[in-house]
Design a protein around this motif. Structure first.
Motif, PDB file in Angstrom:
ATOM      1  N   GLY A 135       0.810  -1.203   0.000  1.00 50.65           N
ATOM      2  CA  GLY A 135       0.000   0.000   0.000  1.00 50.65           C
ATOM      3  C   GLY A 135       0.848   1.258   0.000  1.00 50.65           C
ATOM      4  O   GLY A 135       0.556   2.227  -0.722  1.00 50.65           O
ATOM      5  N   LEU A 136       1.923   1.242   0.794  1.00 52.97           N
ATOM      6  CA  LEU A 136       2.814   2.403   0.851  1.00 52.97           C
ATOM      7  C   LEU A 136       3.517   2.618  -0.482  1.00 52.97           C
ATOM      8  O   LEU A 136       3.620   3.759  -0.974  1.00 52.97           O
ATOM      9  CB  LEU A 136       3.847   2.193   1.965  1.00 52.97           C
ATOM     10  N   ILE A 137       3.995   1.541  -1.098  1.00 52.33           N
ATOM     11  CA  ILE A 137       4.690   1.648  -2.379  1.00 52.33           C
ATOM     12  C   ILE A 137       3.749   2.174  -3.467  1.00 52.33           C
ATOM     13  O   ILE A 137       4.137   3.006  -4.306  1.00 52.33           O
ATOM     14  CB  ILE A 137       5.266   0.282  -2.789  1.00 52.33           C
ATOM     15  N   LEU A 138       2.506   1.714  -3.461  1.00 59.31           N
ATOM     16  CA  LEU A 138       1.550   2.179  -4.468  1.00 59.31           C
ATOM     17  C   LEU A 138       1.279   3.670  -4.326  1.00 59.31           C
ATOM     18  O   LEU A 138       1.175   4.395  -5.325  1.00 59.31           O
ATOM     19  CB  LEU A 138       0.246   1.384  -4.355  1.00 59.31           C
ATOM     20  N   LEU A 139       1.171   4.153  -3.083  1.00 59.50           N
ATOM     21  CA  LEU A 139       0.967   5.589  -2.874  1.00 59.50           C
ATOM     22  C   LEU A 139       2.194   6.376  -3.338  1.00 59.50           C
ATOM     23  O   LEU A 139       2.059   7.440  -3.956  1.00 59.50           O
ATOM     24  CB  LEU A 139       0.684   5.871  -1.395  1.00 59.50           C
ATOM     25  N   CYS A 140       3.375   5.859  -3.041  1.00 62.39           N
ATOM     26  CA  CYS A 140       4.601   6.525  -3.487  1.00 62.39           C
ATOM     27  C   CYS A 140       4.680   6.550  -5.006  1.00 62.39           C
ATOM     28  O   CYS A 140       5.046   7.570  -5.613  1.00 62.39           O
ATOM     29  CB  CYS A 140       5.831   5.829  -2.913  1.00 62.39           C
ATOM     30  N   ALA A 141       4.330   5.431  -5.634  1.00 59.37           N
ATOM     31  CA  ALA A 141       4.394   5.351  -7.097  1.00 59.37           C
ATOM     32  C   ALA A 141       3.386   6.294  -7.744  1.00 59.37           C
ATOM     33  O   ALA A 141       3.669   6.897  -8.791  1.00 59.37           O
ATOM     34  CB  ALA A 141       4.134   3.913  -7.542  1.00 59.37           C
ATOM     35  N   ALA A 142       2.198   6.441  -7.119  1.00 56.14           N
ATOM     36  CA  ALA A 142       1.178   7.327  -7.679  1.00 56.14           C
ATOM     37  C   ALA A 142       1.644   8.775  -7.687  1.00 56.14           C
ATOM     38  O   ALA A 142       1.336   9.531  -8.616  1.00 56.14           O
ATOM     39  CB  ALA A 142      -0.122   7.188  -6.885  1.00 56.14           C
ATOM     40  N   GLY A 143       2.386   9.177  -6.662  1.00 55.09           N
ATOM     41  CA  GLY A 143       2.846  10.558  -6.585  1.00 55.09           C
ATOM     42  C   GLY A 143       4.193  10.802  -7.225  1.00 55.09           C
ATOM     43  O   GLY A 143       4.632  11.956  -7.331  1.00 55.09           O
ATOM     44  N   LEU A 218      -4.225   0.196   2.343  1.00 55.18           N
ATOM     45  CA  LEU A 218      -4.062   1.630   2.137  1.00 55.18           C
ATOM     46  C   LEU A 218      -4.462   2.440   3.361  1.00 55.18           C
ATOM     47  O   LEU A 218      -3.996   3.575   3.543  1.00 55.18           O
ATOM     48  CB  LEU A 218      -4.908   2.084   0.940  1.00 55.18           C
ATOM     49  N   LEU A 219      -5.333   1.876   4.199  1.00 53.97           N
ATOM     50  CA  LEU A 219      -5.896   2.637   5.322  1.00 53.97           C
ATOM     51  C   LEU A 219      -4.853   3.255   6.245  1.00 53.97           C
ATOM     52  O   LEU A 219      -4.934   4.451   6.556  1.00 53.97           O
ATOM     53  CB  LEU A 219      -6.861   1.749   6.117  1.00 53.97           C
ATOM     54  N   PRO A 220      -3.845   2.494   6.720  1.00 55.06           N
ATOM     55  CA  PRO A 220      -2.911   3.101   7.674  1.00 55.06           C
ATOM     56  C   PRO A 220      -2.150   4.284   7.100  1.00 55.06           C
ATOM     57  O   PRO A 220      -1.875   5.260   7.804  1.00 55.06           O
ATOM     58  CB  PRO A 220      -1.965   1.954   8.034  1.00 55.06           C
ATOM     59  N   HIS A 221      -1.841   4.227   5.823  1.00 55.32           N
ATOM     60  CA  HIS A 221      -1.058   5.304   5.216  1.00 55.32           C
ATOM     61  C   HIS A 221      -1.919   6.540   4.962  1.00 55.32           C
ATOM     62  O   HIS A 221      -1.451   7.675   5.117  1.00 55.32           O
ATOM     63  CB  HIS A 221      -0.423   4.800   3.923  1.00 55.32           C
ATOM     64  N   PHE A 248       4.403  12.749   2.153  1.00 59.63           N
ATOM     65  CA  PHE A 248       4.540  11.976   3.392  1.00 59.63           C
ATOM     66  C   PHE A 248       4.820  10.491   3.156  1.00 59.63           C
ATOM     67  O   PHE A 248       5.650   9.911   3.863  1.00 59.63           O
ATOM     68  CB  PHE A 248       3.310  12.148   4.285  1.00 59.63           C
ATOM     69  N   PRO A 249       4.169   9.808   2.197  1.00 56.85           N
ATOM     70  CA  PRO A 249       4.512   8.394   1.974  1.00 56.85           C
ATOM     71  C   PRO A 249       5.992   8.147   1.695  1.00 56.85           C
ATOM     72  O   PRO A 249       6.579   7.213   2.261  1.00 56.85           O
ATOM     73  CB  PRO A 249       3.615   8.001   0.795  1.00 56.85           C
ATOM     74  N   PRO A 250       6.672   8.957   0.830  1.00 58.52           N
ATOM     75  CA  PRO A 250       8.109   8.727   0.670  1.00 58.52           C
ATOM     76  C   PRO A 250       8.899   8.912   1.963  1.00 58.52           C
ATOM     77  O   PRO A 250       9.890   8.203   2.188  1.00 58.52           O
ATOM     78  CB  PRO A 250       8.518   9.781  -0.377  1.00 58.52           C
ATOM     79  N   ALA A 251       8.457   9.845   2.824  1.00 66.36           N
ATOM     80  CA  ALA A 251       9.149  10.036   4.101  1.00 66.36           C
ATOM     81  C   ALA A 251       9.020   8.797   4.985  1.00 66.36           C
ATOM     82  O   ALA A 251       9.975   8.386   5.650  1.00 66.36           O
ATOM     83  CB  ALA A 251       8.591  11.273   4.824  1.00 66.36           C
ATOM     84  N   ILE A 252       7.832   8.188   4.981  1.00 65.03           N
ATOM     85  CA  ILE A 252       7.632   6.965   5.763  1.00 65.03           C
ATOM     86  C   ILE A 252       8.437   5.812   5.169  1.00 65.03           C
ATOM     87  O   ILE A 252       8.987   4.969   5.893  1.00 65.03           O
ATOM     88  CB  ILE A 252       6.132   6.605   5.814  1.00 65.03           C
ATOM     89  N   LEU A 253       8.528   5.775   3.837  1.00 65.79           N
ATOM     90  CA  LEU A 253       9.322   4.735   3.179  1.00 65.79           C
ATOM     91  C   LEU A 253      10.793   4.862   3.557  1.00 65.79           C
ATOM     92  O   LEU A 253      11.464   3.857   3.847  1.00 65.79           O
ATOM     93  CB  LEU A 253       9.150   4.825   1.671  1.00 65.79           C
TER      94      LEU A 253
END
Length: 341
Positions: A135-143, A218-221, A248-253
């Motif tokens: 879920g985190l990777i997908l959010l990072c990839a989308a942005g 996706l919920l936690p992110h 923020f997702p890349p920062a968490i990654l």
């Protein structure tokens, strides 16, 4: 009794991680206008802080449901309240224990104590983490396209690409291990990761359970983004939620790289850099990351208290759990057919 080499390495690793976290935070503080940061602090932060704690509790409820669904795909469901308390124990371990033994080891120990075979407890938790990471990777990839177009520094662009493509590559490798020839899968050390791949596919192939698991990944992110966005707004920054979702997702990654204590220092540096890409001040980025981190620590302490209050041995269970979780990490996981405690 003399300390074992493994124990000495654990302590040295913890010290190195703590030193890196403190060093990174000090380096960031040197470059931030602390006066401007102090001027932003007022009572408006209290509602944002209370909302953050509430949202992080919702995040724990979602994580508990996702792990329960993963276990159900392996025909070993646990009661929802049990999985919820297990997640709370993990939050406590991740944020509140000065040790390299994190919350996952405590969660595996507790699941084993509840009667799950150690191999299944370990695999199910790792599979649950895999879906959260996806879920985190997908959010990072989308942005990623927007961030690459915004970033003028090619080093930043390459770093973002390496993070996202590297994460996607790791997931692709994990999923492909299921298709290794049987002769290769039987090699020493390979069988465990093949079993992990098979467990992941078992969830993905479950027609009833896969959709909610994929939704909950996706919920936690999304909650993390909202918590940080709330702090930014309370600090007076006019930042759209969509822009926070970019940085923020890349920062968490970045913070997930296991070289610091609970991501401290790495998360702050990455968020300061991300805020710079969208034209936001560094002092707001630092404050948002620090408040997010403190909220996570408080959530972990609440989790530890709730878990211990529901255990017959109370707080003593947390102390014993650390030692027993350490023992589990030092011994190979038995197969699922082994006798459970």
């Amino acid at each position: 009794m003399a300390a074992s080499p493994r124990s000495l390495w654990r302590h040295l690793s913890a010290l190195l991680k703590a030193a890196l976290s403190l060093g990174l935070l000090a380096l960031i503080l040197v470059g931030v206008d602390l006066g401007a940061l102090w001027a932003r602090l007022d009572v408006a932060l209290l509602p944002a802080a209370l909302a953050a704690l509430g949202l992080l509790q919702v995040q724990a409820l979602g994580a508990a449901l996702r792990w329960r669904l993963v276990l159900a795909a392996h025909d070993r469901p646990l009661p929802y309240t049990t999985t919820w308390r297990n997640v709370l124990l993990g939050l406590f371990g991740n944020q509140a224990m000065p040790s390299t033994i994190g919350g996952d080891a405590l969660r595996i120990w507790n699941a084993w104590r509840l009667g799950l075979p150690l191999g299944l407890a370990t695999r199910s938790l790792v599979v649950d983490r895999v879906f959260s990471f996806l879920g985190l990777i997908l959010l990072c990839a989308a942005g990623l396209p927007v961030l690459i177009a915004t970033a003028g520094d090619p080093l930043v662009t390459r770093g973002l690409l390496v993070l996202v493509l590297g994460g996607l590559g790791c997931l692709a490798i994990l999923l492909s291990l299921r298709f290794l020839p049987r002769a290769v899968a039987s090699w020493r050390g390979v069988g465990a990761v093949v079993a992990l791949s098979e467990s992941t596919w078992r969830v993905l192939g479950h027609r009833r359970l896969a959709p909610p698991v994929l939704g909950l990944m996706l919920l936690p992110h999304l909650i993390d983004i909202t918590v940080t966005w709330g702090f930014a707004r309370a600090l007076g920054a006019d930042i759209p939620w969509a822009e926070m979702a970019l940085v923020f997702p890349p920062a968490i990654l970045v913070a997930a790289v296991p070289v610091s204590i609970a991501g401290w220092g790495l998360r702050e540096g990455a968020l300061v850099l991300g805020f710079g890409l969208i034209g936001q001040p560094a002092d707001v980025a630092l404050a948002c990351s620090l408040f997010y981190g403190v909220s996570a620590v408080i959530t972990g302490l609440i989790g530890g208290a709730v878990w211990s209050l529901g255990d017959r041995d109370g707080l003593a269970s947390l102390r014993r759990g650390r030692a027993e979780a350490a023992a589990l990490t030092d011994t190979p996981a038995p197969t699922d057919q082994s006798t459970s405690r």
